[in-house]
Design a protein around this motif. Structure first.
Motif, PDB file in Angstrom:
ATOM      1  N   GLY A  12       7.066  63.728 -10.424  1.00 16.51           N
ATOM      2  CA  GLY A  12       7.890  64.629 -11.223  1.00 16.51           C
ATOM      3  C   GLY A  12       9.369  64.451 -10.895  1.00 16.51           C
ATOM      4  O   GLY A  12       9.771  63.476 -10.258  1.00 16.51           O
ATOM      5  N   THR A  13      10.166  65.429 -11.316  1.00 13.01           N
ATOM      6  CA  THR A  13      11.611  65.330 -11.107  1.00 13.01           C
ATOM      7  C   THR A  13      11.987  65.652  -9.659  1.00 13.01           C
ATOM      8  O   THR A  13      12.896  65.046  -9.097  1.00 13.01           O
ATOM      9  CB  THR A  13      12.338  66.305 -12.063  1.00 13.01           C
ATOM     10  OG1 THR A  13      11.983  65.945 -13.397  1.00 13.01           O
ATOM     11  CG2 THR A  13      13.835  66.232 -11.908  1.00 13.01           C
ATOM     12  N   GLN A  14      11.253  66.606  -9.066  1.00 13.17           N
ATOM     13  CA  GLN A  14      11.656  67.061  -7.742  1.00 13.17           C
ATOM     14  C   GLN A  14      10.702  66.649  -6.627  1.00 13.17           C
ATOM     15  O   GLN A  14      11.046  66.714  -5.464  1.00 13.17           O
ATOM     16  CB  GLN A  14      11.776  68.586  -7.748  1.00 13.17           C
ATOM     17  CG  GLN A  14      12.718  69.048  -8.862  1.00 13.17           C
ATOM     18  CD  GLN A  14      12.968  70.530  -8.868  1.00 13.17           C
ATOM     19  OE1 GLN A  14      12.321  71.275  -8.167  1.00 13.17           O
ATOM     20  NE2 GLN A  14      13.910  70.951  -9.678  1.00 13.17           N
ATOM     21  N   TYR A 205       8.024  54.165 -25.707  1.00 10.77           N
ATOM     22  CA  TYR A 205       8.859  55.352 -25.943  1.00 10.77           C
ATOM     23  C   TYR A 205      10.287  55.177 -25.454  1.00 10.77           C
ATOM     24  O   TYR A 205      11.198  55.763 -26.002  1.00 10.77           O
ATOM     25  CB  TYR A 205       8.242  56.586 -25.263  1.00 10.77           C
ATOM     26  CG  TYR A 205       7.012  57.077 -25.986  1.00 10.77           C
ATOM     27  CD1 TYR A 205       7.128  57.850 -27.134  1.00 10.77           C
ATOM     28  CD2 TYR A 205       5.738  56.725 -25.554  1.00 10.77           C
ATOM     29  CE1 TYR A 205       6.007  58.281 -27.820  1.00 10.77           C
ATOM     30  CE2 TYR A 205       4.611  57.144 -26.237  1.00 10.77           C
ATOM     31  CZ  TYR A 205       4.745  57.925 -27.368  1.00 10.77           C
ATOM     32  OH  TYR A 205       3.642  58.338 -28.057  1.00 10.77           O
ATOM     33  N   LYS A 206      10.460  54.425 -24.390  1.00 10.54           N
ATOM     34  CA  LYS A 206      11.779  54.430 -23.750  1.00 10.54           C
ATOM     35  C   LYS A 206      12.550  53.119 -23.908  1.00 10.54           C
ATOM     36  O   LYS A 206      13.748  53.088 -23.673  1.00 10.54           O
ATOM     37  CB  LYS A 206      11.640  54.756 -22.248  1.00 10.54           C
ATOM     38  CG  LYS A 206      10.835  56.023 -21.972  1.00 10.54           C
ATOM     39  CD  LYS A 206      11.444  57.269 -22.577  1.00 10.54           C
ATOM     40  CE  LYS A 206      10.551  58.477 -22.424  1.00 10.54           C
ATOM     41  NZ  LYS A 206      11.090  59.696 -23.008  1.00 10.54           N
ATOM     42  N   SER A 207      11.846  52.006 -24.234  1.00  6.52           N
ATOM     43  CA  SER A 207      12.565  50.734 -24.375  1.00  6.52           C
ATOM     44  C   SER A 207      12.444  50.185 -25.790  1.00  6.52           C
ATOM     45  O   SER A 207      12.680  48.990 -26.011  1.00  6.52           O
ATOM     46  CB  SER A 207      12.031  49.683 -23.389  1.00  6.52           C
ATOM     47  OG  SER A 207      12.251  50.086 -22.074  1.00  6.52           O
ATOM     48  N   ILE A 271       3.666  57.698 -18.620  1.00  7.67           N
ATOM     49  CA  ILE A 271       4.692  58.754 -18.521  1.00  7.67           C
ATOM     50  C   ILE A 271       3.995  60.044 -18.119  1.00  7.67           C
ATOM     51  O   ILE A 271       2.865  60.305 -18.538  1.00  7.67           O
ATOM     52  CB  ILE A 271       5.441  58.928 -19.851  1.00  7.67           C
ATOM     53  CG1 ILE A 271       6.069  57.602 -20.312  1.00  7.67           C
ATOM     54  CG2 ILE A 271       6.525  59.985 -19.712  1.00  7.67           C
ATOM     55  CD1 ILE A 271       6.856  57.682 -21.610  1.00  7.67           C
ATOM     56  N   ASP A 272       4.683  60.873 -17.339  1.00  6.34           N
ATOM     57  CA  ASP A 272       4.035  62.083 -16.816  1.00  6.34           C
ATOM     58  C   ASP A 272       3.435  62.968 -17.909  1.00  6.34           C
ATOM     59  O   ASP A 272       2.253  63.327 -17.868  1.00  6.34           O
ATOM     60  CB  ASP A 272       5.000  62.889 -15.921  1.00  6.34           C
ATOM     61  CG  ASP A 272       6.383  63.146 -16.529  1.00  6.34           C
ATOM     62  OD1 ASP A 272       6.625  62.736 -17.672  1.00  6.34           O
ATOM     63  OD2 ASP A 272       7.220  63.770 -15.841  1.00  6.34           O
ATOM     64  N   ALA A 273       4.268  63.314 -18.888  1.00  5.15           N
ATOM     65  CA  ALA A 273       3.794  64.236 -19.928  1.00  5.15           C
ATOM     66  C   ALA A 273       2.656  63.624 -20.737  1.00  5.15           C
ATOM     67  O   ALA A 273       1.692  64.308 -21.111  1.00  5.15           O
ATOM     68  CB  ALA A 273       4.951  64.587 -20.851  1.00  5.15           C
ATOM     69  N   THR A 294      10.377  71.207 -15.349  1.00  8.79           N
ATOM     70  CA  THR A 294      11.826  71.078 -15.353  1.00  8.79           C
ATOM     71  C   THR A 294      12.330  71.000 -16.794  1.00  8.79           C
ATOM     72  O   THR A 294      13.324  71.605 -17.166  1.00  8.79           O
ATOM     73  CB  THR A 294      12.213  69.777 -14.603  1.00  8.79           C
ATOM     74  OG1 THR A 294      11.565  69.790 -13.332  1.00  8.79           O
ATOM     75  CG2 THR A 294      13.690  69.658 -14.428  1.00  8.79           C
ATOM     76  N   SER A 295      11.584  70.218 -17.587  1.00  9.36           N
ATOM     77  CA  SER A 295      11.881  70.047 -19.009  1.00  9.36           C
ATOM     78  C   SER A 295      10.580  70.347 -19.756  1.00  9.36           C
ATOM     79  O   SER A 295       9.581  70.666 -19.132  1.00  9.36           O
ATOM     80  CB  SER A 295      12.284  68.602 -19.263  1.00  9.36           C
ATOM     81  OG  SER A 295      11.192  67.759 -18.923  1.00  9.36           O
ATOM     82  N   ILE A 296      10.606  70.233 -21.087  1.00 11.35           N
ATOM     83  CA  ILE A 296       9.316  70.242 -21.804  1.00 11.35           C
ATOM     84  C   ILE A 296       9.219  68.975 -22.639  1.00 11.35           C
ATOM     85  O   ILE A 296      10.182  68.598 -23.324  1.00 11.35           O
ATOM     86  CB  ILE A 296       9.151  71.454 -22.750  1.00 11.35           C
ATOM     87  CG1 ILE A 296       9.163  72.762 -21.964  1.00 11.35           C
ATOM     88  CG2 ILE A 296       7.839  71.361 -23.527  1.00 11.35           C
ATOM     89  CD1 ILE A 296       8.850  74.002 -22.787  1.00 11.35           C
ATOM     90  N   TYR A 326       3.042  60.946 -30.914  1.00  9.45           N
ATOM     91  CA  TYR A 326       4.382  61.482 -31.178  1.00  9.45           C
ATOM     92  C   TYR A 326       4.890  62.216 -29.949  1.00  9.45           C
ATOM     93  O   TYR A 326       4.150  62.968 -29.318  1.00  9.45           O
ATOM     94  CB  TYR A 326       4.337  62.477 -32.337  1.00  9.45           C
ATOM     95  CG  TYR A 326       4.099  61.826 -33.682  1.00  9.45           C
ATOM     96  CD1 TYR A 326       5.171  61.535 -34.523  1.00  9.45           C
ATOM     97  CD2 TYR A 326       2.815  61.496 -34.101  1.00  9.45           C
ATOM     98  CE1 TYR A 326       4.959  60.934 -35.755  1.00  9.45           C
ATOM     99  CE2 TYR A 326       2.601  60.899 -35.325  1.00  9.45           C
ATOM    100  CZ  TYR A 326       3.672  60.617 -36.149  1.00  9.45           C
ATOM    101  OH  TYR A 326       3.473  60.022 -37.365  1.00  9.45           O
ATOM    102  N   GLU A 327       6.175  62.043 -29.663  1.00 14.95           N
ATOM    103  CA  GLU A 327       6.792  62.781 -28.559  1.00 14.95           C
ATOM    104  C   GLU A 327       8.094  63.438 -29.027  1.00 14.95           C
ATOM    105  O   GLU A 327       8.865  62.839 -29.765  1.00 14.95           O
ATOM    106  CB  GLU A 327       7.126  61.839 -27.390  1.00 14.95           C
ATOM    107  CG  GLU A 327       7.830  62.583 -26.261  1.00 14.95           C
ATOM    108  CD  GLU A 327       8.369  61.698 -25.131  1.00 14.95           C
ATOM    109  OE1 GLU A 327       8.207  60.463 -25.182  1.00 14.95           O
ATOM    110  OE2 GLU A 327       8.977  62.255 -24.205  1.00 14.95           O
ATOM    111  N   ALA A 328       8.298  64.683 -28.609  1.00 10.86           N
ATOM    112  CA  ALA A 328       9.612  65.335 -28.750  1.00 10.86           C
ATOM    113  C   ALA A 328       9.853  66.081 -27.449  1.00 10.86           C
ATOM    114  O   ALA A 328       8.985  66.061 -26.567  1.00 10.86           O
ATOM    115  CB  ALA A 328       9.611  66.284 -29.931  1.00 10.86           C
TER     116      ALA A 328
HETATM  117  O1  LIG Z   1      11.220  62.541 -20.534  1.00  9.10           O
HETATM  118  C1  LIG Z   1      10.110  62.632 -20.080  1.00  9.10           C
HETATM  119  C2  LIG Z   1       8.975  62.039 -20.735  1.00  9.10           C
HETATM  120  O2  LIG Z   1       9.338  61.383 -21.894  1.00  9.10           O
HETATM  121  C3  LIG Z   1       9.796  63.334 -18.791  1.00  9.10           C
HETATM  122  O3  LIG Z   1       9.492  62.370 -17.872  1.00  9.10           O
HETATM  123  C4  LIG Z   1      10.915  64.206 -18.343  1.00  9.10           C
HETATM  124  O4  LIG Z   1      11.100  65.166 -19.327  1.00  9.10           O
HETATM  125  C5  LIG Z   1      10.652  64.855 -16.973  1.00  9.10           C
HETATM  126  O5  LIG Z   1       9.531  65.668 -16.939  1.00  9.10           O
HETATM  127  P1  LIG Z   1       9.340  66.908 -15.884  1.00  9.10           P
HETATM  128  O6  LIG Z   1       9.964  68.103 -16.537  1.00  9.10           O
HETATM  129  O7  LIG Z   1       9.964  66.550 -14.595  1.00  9.10           O
HETATM  130  O8  LIG Z   1       7.835  67.059 -15.788  1.00  9.10           O
END
Ligand SMILES: O=C(CO)[C@@H](O)[C@@H](O)COP(=O)(O)O
Ligand SMILES: Nc1ncnc2c1ncn2[C@@H]1O[C@H](COP(=O)(O)OP(=O)(O)O)[C@@H](O)[C@H]1O
Length: 560
Positions: A12-14, A205-207, A271-273, A294-296, A326-328
């Protein structure tokens, strides 16, 4: 065959965590969290070198510590023999990217580069590449690049291309020196197997990678900057493998460090989500999964490729093979609540929380829960870390309206919870009204476990029932499931992710159902949110950007 197990590791982020899972039923027998020693570096490097605004870096050593501490810890806690752990799967935040040399060593760990911020891991929420993202969007739109539509018409500064172009612009020596740039997900897998391969989820999704078309063309890249022309065949080169593939096997050296057997199957990263989706059993269209922390991130499957304003992306097979994934998302949710408790809550509230034996979130939530919807008289926009969907603009900032001399901290806290729910409703509506039907809502991640009021507000704001993941570590469970697929049924795993989900996915019996009188008030507040959203977000009033420009100018002239 004796019972078999897999370990899922969620970065995760932290913090990072490992979960040891029984493959016959998905039960999580133990989990262990390793906080990142260096946290998110957004002000300075470990050496004290200062960072500019909007930077967010991490330390690759922290990722290693997660493997070295959390994997032995779950083995020890369960007493399960390493012989019976057939695989490891990992998921990671993304795009979280680092430059490596030809041996796969991060440049930031090499003495000559350690003081250069561009040599470090750029975390997903590093937003300093917004100028590059703006240019990419402008040039791609002008050239009518067909891939742009798959990303809602705009790519984000969080993504690979913007981040790499920033490196090239600001630290050409680091760009040159890098043998490759790799997602942290792929780097950690490479550390375990001795061979870096890329995964189709982060690449897609990212590249801007596509299963049939590959990466954006050299013509496009060269139109951005002639120095980028060969980017994808040089710095981004490498095989892209589908989710659930085996990336390789655990090396002797790593096996000794983490207590597993050499030869254990290691799945490609995820990816985590996205990893959380099969872990709640959402393996068919119509089920929108919110990974809330941290985010959604909002994830949804569809039968066909459609254009949706501001979505982060649609990738064929990107989440579950056979569907368009799909991702948002919202770039700050828990992060906004954290900012509030750290920066805005008065001492008396902390004293009251302590006297009640509550942490500050729990205290503020209890007081906020005494209010009815609308009673605070407040309304906020949830853009503390920019807007990731549907406006895709990291230069937007947060705001709160309606404060008076009587406003209380728990009223503001509630307004922030509500603002994030309005932001999520905006995303759900964008999908639904563009033909990507949303029939059911699922929530997973840290927040649904921590805050029932938040979940009730989400159900009321969206006027939909929300089902909650049974697992406290849903992405890690999903990662373990992909690990089981990588090992295969012959070894005691599964042949595909749908079969794994049938046996291993779990949701709680308790759901959150909308309360009609709350829904009615929130419909009114959402209408107000929408007006503010468009006023500040769609160009009627660019005050947020002007303020940011004034701030940057002021910082420049005051720099020592
Ligand atoms: O951006 C993405 C996935 O596309 C996530 O990795 C990012 O929002 C971080 O997630 P967390 O809120 O740390 O679970
Ligand atoms: N009781 C609570 N209510 C709302 N938010 C909380 C609460 N406790 C912690 N948080 C927020 O949860 C976030 C962490 O979420 P979590 O899912 O555990 O982490 P990650 O996003 O790293 O996977 C932090 O941003 C923190 O502010």
């Amino acid at each position: 065959m004796s019972n078999k197990y897999a370990i899922g590791v969620d970065y995760g982020t932290q913090s990072g965590r490992a979960v040891l899972v029984d493959l016959s039923n998905g039960h999580e027998l133990a989990d262990h969290v390793t906080p990142y020693r260096h946290h998110v570096m957004d002000e300075e490097l470990p050496s004290g070198v200062k960072l500019e605004h909007d930077w967010a870096l991490q330390h690759p050593q922290d990722y290693m510590e997660v493997l070295e501490q959390s994997i032995p810890a779950v083995l020890k806690a369960t007493g399960i023999s390493a012989e019976d752990v057939i695989s490891v799967g990992i998921d990671f935040t993304a795009c979280t990217v680092l430059p490596v040399d030809a041996n796969g060593t991060p440049l930031c760990l090499l003495e000559p580069f350690a003081n250069n911020p561009h040599a470090w891991v750029k975390l997903w929420k590093h937003h300093a590449a917004q100028p590059e993202a703006d240019q990419i969007n402008e040039i791609a739109a002008a050239r009518n690049e067909k891939w742009l539509k798959r990303y809602g018409g705009k790519i984000s500064s969080e993504w690979m291309l913007a981040k790499l172009w920033q490196v090239l612009n600001e630290a050409p020596d680091i760009y040159e020196e890098a043998d490759k740039f790799v997602e942290a997900a792929d780097w950690v897998v490479g550390i375990m197997t001795g061979n870096i391969v890329r995964n189709s989820c982060t690449a897609g999704y990212k590249s801007n990678w596509h299963k049939q078309d590959g990466y954006p063309s050299e013509e496009f890249l060269s139109a951005l900057d002639p120095r980028l022309e060969k980017l994808t065949s040089t710095k981004l080169r490498g095989e892209v493998l589908p989710l659930g593939s085996k990336a390789g096997e655990l090396t002797e050296e790593m096996a000794a460090k983490i207590g597993l057997k050499p030869g254990t199957a290691i799945a490609v990263g995820n990816i985590d989500a996205h990893a959380a989706v099969p872990a709640v059993g959402a393996v068919t269209p119509g089920k929108l999964v919110m990974a809330m922390g941290t985010s959604i991130c909002h994830l949804l499957l569809g039968e066909e490729e459609r254009e949706v304003e501001g979505m982060c992306g649609v990738v064929e097979d990107g989440i579950i093979p056979g569907y368009y994934g799909y991702e948002a998302g919202q770039s700050a949710v828990g992060d906004i609540f954290e900012w509030f408790v750290e920066e805005c809550v008065p001492a008396y509230a902390y004293r009251e929380a302590e006297a009640a034996g509550e942490n500050i979130h729990v205290y503020l939530t209890r007081r906020a829960n005494e209010l009815k919807p609308g009673q605070s008289g407040l309304l906020a926009l949830d853009w503390w870390n920019g807007n990731r969907s549907v406006l895709v603009d990291t230069n937007l900032t947060g705001t709160m309206l309606g404060m008076t001399l009587l406003t209380k901290p728990w009223e503001m806290y509630r307004a922030l919870l509500e603002a994030t729910a309005f932001g999520s409703r905006k995303i759900v509506e964008a999908f639904h009204s563009n033909g990507v039907t949303v029939e059911e809502l699922y929530a997973c991640g840290g927040l649904p476990q921590k805050n029932k009021l938040l979940m009730q507000i989400y159900a009321d704001v969206m006027n939909r029932e929300i089902k909650i993941a049974a697992s406290r570590q849903t992405p890690a469970l999903g990662a373990a499931m992909f690990g089981a697929v990588a090992a295969g049924a012959e070894k005691g795993g599964y042949d595909n992710i749908v079969e794994a989900a049938q046996k291993m996915a779990r949701i709680r019996e308790e759901t959150f159902k909308p309360i009609p009188e709350n829904v009615a008030v929130y419909n009114k507040l959402y209408a107000e949110y929408n007006q503010l959203h468009d006023y500040f977000g769609r160009g009627d009033n660019e005050v947020m950007k002007r303020l940011k420009a004034i701030k940057e100018k002021a910082a420049e002239c005051c720099a020592p």
